[in-house]
Motif scaffolding. Structure first.
Motif, mmCIF file in Angstrom:
data_model
loop_
_atom_site.group_PDB
_atom_site.id
_atom_site.type_symbol
_atom_site.label_atom_id
_atom_site.label_comp_id
_atom_site.label_asym_id
_atom_site.label_seq_id
_atom_site.Cartn_x
_atom_site.Cartn_y
_atom_site.Cartn_z
ATOM 1 N N LYS A 49 0.823 -1.215 0.000
ATOM 2 C CA LYS A 49 0.000 0.000 0.000
ATOM 3 C C LYS A 49 0.862 1.273 0.000
ATOM 4 C CE LYS A 49 -3.440 2.870 0.746
ATOM 5 N NZ LYS A 49 -4.212 3.391 -0.370
ATOM 6 N N PHE A 84 -7.781 -1.961 7.670
ATOM 7 C CA PHE A 84 -6.930 -2.397 8.783
ATOM 8 C C PHE A 84 -7.664 -3.367 9.709
ATOM 9 C CE2 PHE A 84 -4.897 1.346 7.294
ATOM 10 C CZ PHE A 84 -3.566 1.158 7.568
ATOM 11 N N ARG B 176 -2.420 4.255 14.722
ATOM 12 C CA ARG B 176 -3.231 3.368 13.877
ATOM 13 C C ARG B 176 -4.307 4.149 13.137
ATOM 14 N NH1 ARG B 176 -5.417 -1.727 17.080
ATOM 15 N NH2 ARG B 176 -7.020 -1.411 15.539
ATOM 16 N N ILE B 177 -4.941 5.097 13.855
ATOM 17 C CA ILE B 177 -6.004 5.889 13.232
ATOM 18 C C ILE B 177 -5.412 6.781 12.134
ATOM 19 C CG2 ILE B 177 -7.790 7.636 13.639
ATOM 20 C CD1 ILE B 177 -7.989 6.469 16.531
ATOM 21 N N LEU B 179 -2.759 6.229 10.393
ATOM 22 C CA LEU B 179 -2.366 5.374 9.270
ATOM 23 C C LEU B 179 -3.587 5.001 8.427
ATOM 24 C CD1 LEU B 179 0.450 4.368 8.563
ATOM 25 C CD2 LEU B 179 -0.119 2.190 9.591
ATOM 26 N N ALA B 180 -4.713 4.726 9.125
ATOM 27 C CA ALA B 180 -5.949 4.381 8.416
ATOM 28 C C ALA B 180 -6.429 5.572 7.588
ATOM 29 C CB ALA B 180 -7.021 3.963 9.409
ATOM 30 N N GLN B 181 -6.250 6.779 8.128
ATOM 31 C CA GLN B 181 -6.642 7.980 7.379
ATOM 32 C C GLN B 181 -5.725 8.186 6.180
ATOM 33 O OE1 GLN B 181 -7.030 11.508 9.692
ATOM 34 N NE2 GLN B 181 -9.024 10.872 10.452
ATOM 35 N N LYS B 182 -4.445 7.905 6.391
ATOM 36 C CA LYS B 182 -3.468 8.046 5.308
ATOM 37 C C LYS B 182 -3.841 7.094 4.166
ATOM 38 C CE LYS B 182 1.530 8.170 4.713
ATOM 39 N NZ LYS B 182 2.815 7.780 5.275
ATOM 40 N N ALA B 183 -4.265 5.878 4.550
ATOM 41 C CA ALA B 183 -4.656 4.884 3.547
ATOM 42 C C ALA B 183 -5.893 5.326 2.781
ATOM 43 C CB ALA B 183 -4.916 3.548 4.231
ATOM 44 N N ARG B 184 -6.671 6.239 3.383
ATOM 45 C CA ARG B 184 -7.862 6.752 2.707
ATOM 46 C C ARG B 184 -7.581 8.110 2.061
ATOM 47 N NH1 ARG B 184 -12.359 5.966 7.181
ATOM 48 N NH2 ARG B 184 -13.720 7.031 5.743
ATOM 49 N N GLY B 185 -6.330 8.402 1.821
ATOM 50 C CA GLY B 185 -5.943 9.574 1.033
ATOM 51 C C GLY B 185 -5.753 10.847 1.825
ATOM 52 N N PHE B 186 -5.753 10.770 3.160
ATOM 53 C CA PHE B 186 -5.602 11.983 3.960
ATOM 54 C C PHE B 186 -4.314 11.899 4.756
ATOM 55 C CE2 PHE B 186 -6.614 14.349 7.956
ATOM 56 C CZ PHE B 186 -6.634 15.601 7.386
ATOM 57 N N PRO B 206 -12.710 8.685 17.991
ATOM 58 C CA PRO B 206 -12.430 7.241 18.077
ATOM 59 C C PRO B 206 -11.374 6.910 19.121
ATOM 60 C CG PRO B 206 -11.507 8.124 16.046
ATOM 61 C CD PRO B 206 -12.327 9.206 16.661
#
Lengths: 282, 264
Positions: A49, A84, B176-177, B179-186, B206
């Motif tokens: 990714k 995740f 973790r949060i 990283l999850a945002q980064k994975a969604r383009g932010f 969260p």
């Protein structure tokens, strides 16, 4: 799209997470990644990714080197979706609608385009539009997880990575999530990478399996070949066989004959076993 | 990011510091921190710095761990410095429009920043060299006289230790949060500072949610292990002051008195 890792290693400050990984991900496949905890599975998918900015080795997407920033660090790969572990813990918007719209809003899509995408995605994950104004925290565990998956599917990824998507779910929600992922993957020749410890699910849904052990990629197998023929490898790295395959192997051992199953899927294994039981009058 | 937060982490290096009685460490570090509040002259700052560096060297905590741990507070240090530089009146050495920088402001800013660094390093030294449970036990023993006044000492010490122990866990959750945002383009790291600060606000939802969930699970786990209300519990490992505890006490006392004398 073809995603290719050539001799890739990832070093953290105090240990090496994966080393000398060579792997090619073809399109249109459900590929599972298995291995014990700490084997390097999550690091491997994070590399794909682009979430690990510094790696040793080469990462090629469709035979082109992956995008890097001015400092030479790998950029996040936008066409890959990533769900995740426990994604419902990462929901943060005040309504389901805003949660689903988040990624597309970041990419500058118009409100109308976002609404259309939401209307397309919601039925795919088995949810109705009635939940859109609700806060995500009011939903059940299974619903929250569907919302989290839907929010990633909104980006229309070419490849979707799901890291233990069924962990902590009840059996009904588990099957529902797996089936929605299967429906999504089988549309338009999409690819899915499924990281899991549930080998029964891996045997049931995968086309191919990547095996990790102690930071090394031990093999990239056809699912049937791995579970029906490479049983010694799985035992060697401390993984047990899926339960239907265990039953098949037990009957083979007791009868002294090899049983030919069409695949390692539960249905095919029972189809191969039942005639033997019937012959023995069980 | 989780590895960059010093307070709340424990690193085993088998140093003298690790072997000291937790009570010695709590008393000594508290005394030293109080004496740091009296720092005034350049000489006192120099002595305090030498002592802290000396303690860090004895603790054998790797320098890169300490440096990484200071990074997250750089922003606070910067604000502190600017606040003192801008708002302290004195001999003006540079001015632009309504902003005036004085010699005293620069001195004050440097002093306060230096003091915060020394305090953070000292506080971190306690948790870096003491296991959370040992720390709880030490704290409990120190506060035990208060139990005669019906103060729930056991619960209080456990509460403090859990709070310290949870800091790296919460930072890990935050990571973790993000990283999850980064994975969604932010990607928050690409934003200007002011926007980045504002972007943290929605993440708190969260984060708070999972923290409360973890706290609830921990409560059940403590109950399931028959902890009860913590009253009258005994310990397999008894704390006993050793020769080196007294030696450490004398050194710290000497140090604190030196700083006090320098102030007089």
């Amino acid at each position: 799209m073809v995603y290719q890792l050539n001799d890739v290693s990832v070093h953290y400050s105090n240990h090496t997470a994966i080393q000398h990984v060579n792997c090619t991900i073809q399109k249109g496949k459900w590929i599972s990644v298995i291995g014990q905890t700490g084997a390097g599975k999550t690091t491997f998918v994070k590399v794909l990714k682009g979430l690990i900015p510094a790696i040793d080795g080469d990462y090629l997407i469709h035979h082109q080197p992956v995008n890097r920033d001015a400092k030479g660090q790998i950029r996040v790969v936008p066409e890959i979706g990533f769900v995740f572990q426990y994604p419902e813990h990462q929901l943060f918007e005040t309504t389901v609608q805003k949660e689903l719209a988040f990624a597309l809003k970041q990419q500058g899509f118009s409100s109308q385009q976002i609404t259309e995408s939401i209307q397309t995605i919601l039925p795919q994950v088995g949810l109705s539009e009635e939940i859109l104004p609700l806060p995500p925290f009011q939903l059940s565990g299974g619903q929250k997880r569907r919302i989290a998956i839907a929010s990633v599917l909104m980006m229309d990824p070419k490849l979707l990575i799901v890291d233990e998507p069924t962990a902590g779910l009840d059996p009904v929600s588990r099957v529902a999530i797996l089936q929605l992922l299967q429906r999504w993957q089988q549309q338009d020749d999409r690819s899915l990478i499924f990281v899991s410890h549930q080998l029964e699910d891996v045997a049931e849904y995968s086309d191919e399996v990547i095996v990790f052990h102690a930071g090394q990629l031990r093999g990239h197998y056809d699912t049937n070949n791995l579970f029906l023929e490479q049983t010694s490898l799985l035992r060697e790295i401390g993984l047990s066989l899926p339960e239907p395959v265990q039953l098949l192997k037990l009957i083979e051992e007791l009868s002294g004959h090899k049983i030919e199953a069409a695949s390692c899927r539960e249905e095919d294994i029972f189809k191969a076993i039942i005639p033997i039981w019937k012959r023995r009058g069980v | 990011m989780a590895n960059t937060v010093l307070i709340g982490q424990y690193i085993e290096t088998h140093s003298i510091f690790h072997r000291l009685d937790p009570r010695t460490k709590i008393i000594s570090i508290t005394m030293m921190m109080l004496s740091f509040l009296m720092l005034e002259t350049s000489l006192s700052y120099l002595i305090a710095t030498i002592f802290v560096i000396g303690f860090l060297m004895i603790s054998k905590i790797p320098a890169r761990v300490i440096w990484r741990g200071l990074k997250p507070i750089l922003l606070i240090l910067m604000f502190t410095f600017l606040y003192h530089v801008i708002f302290t009146k004195g001999t003006v050495i540079w001015s632009w429009l309504f902003v005036e920088i004085s010699e005293e402001g620069l001195q004050n800013g440097t002093r306060f920043v230096w003091r915060i660094i020394l305090l953070v390093l000292l506080a971190s030294l306690l948790t870096l060299t003491t296991k959370p449970l040992t720390l709880a036990y030490g704290l409990e023993k120190l506060l035990s006289p208060l139990s005669k006044l019906h103060v729930p000492v056991e619960q209080f010490s456990l509460m403090i230790v859990i709070a310290i122990r949870f800091i790296p866990t919460i930072v890990q959750e935050l990571e973790r949060i993000l990283l999850a945002q980064k994975a969604r383009g932010f990607d928050m790291t690409t934003l200007p500072l002011a926007k980045r600060m504002l972007s943290y606000i929605p993440i708190l939802v969260p984060l708070l949610f999972t923290t409360i969930q973890r706290a609830e699970q921990l409560t059940y786990a403590i109950d399931a292990r028959a902890y009860g209300n913590g009253k009258g519990r005994t310990s397999y490992k008894q704390l006993k002051f050793q020769k080196m505890d007294y030696q450490a006490g004398v050194i710290v006392m000497f140090f604190a008195l030196t700083l006090l004398l320098l102030r007089i």
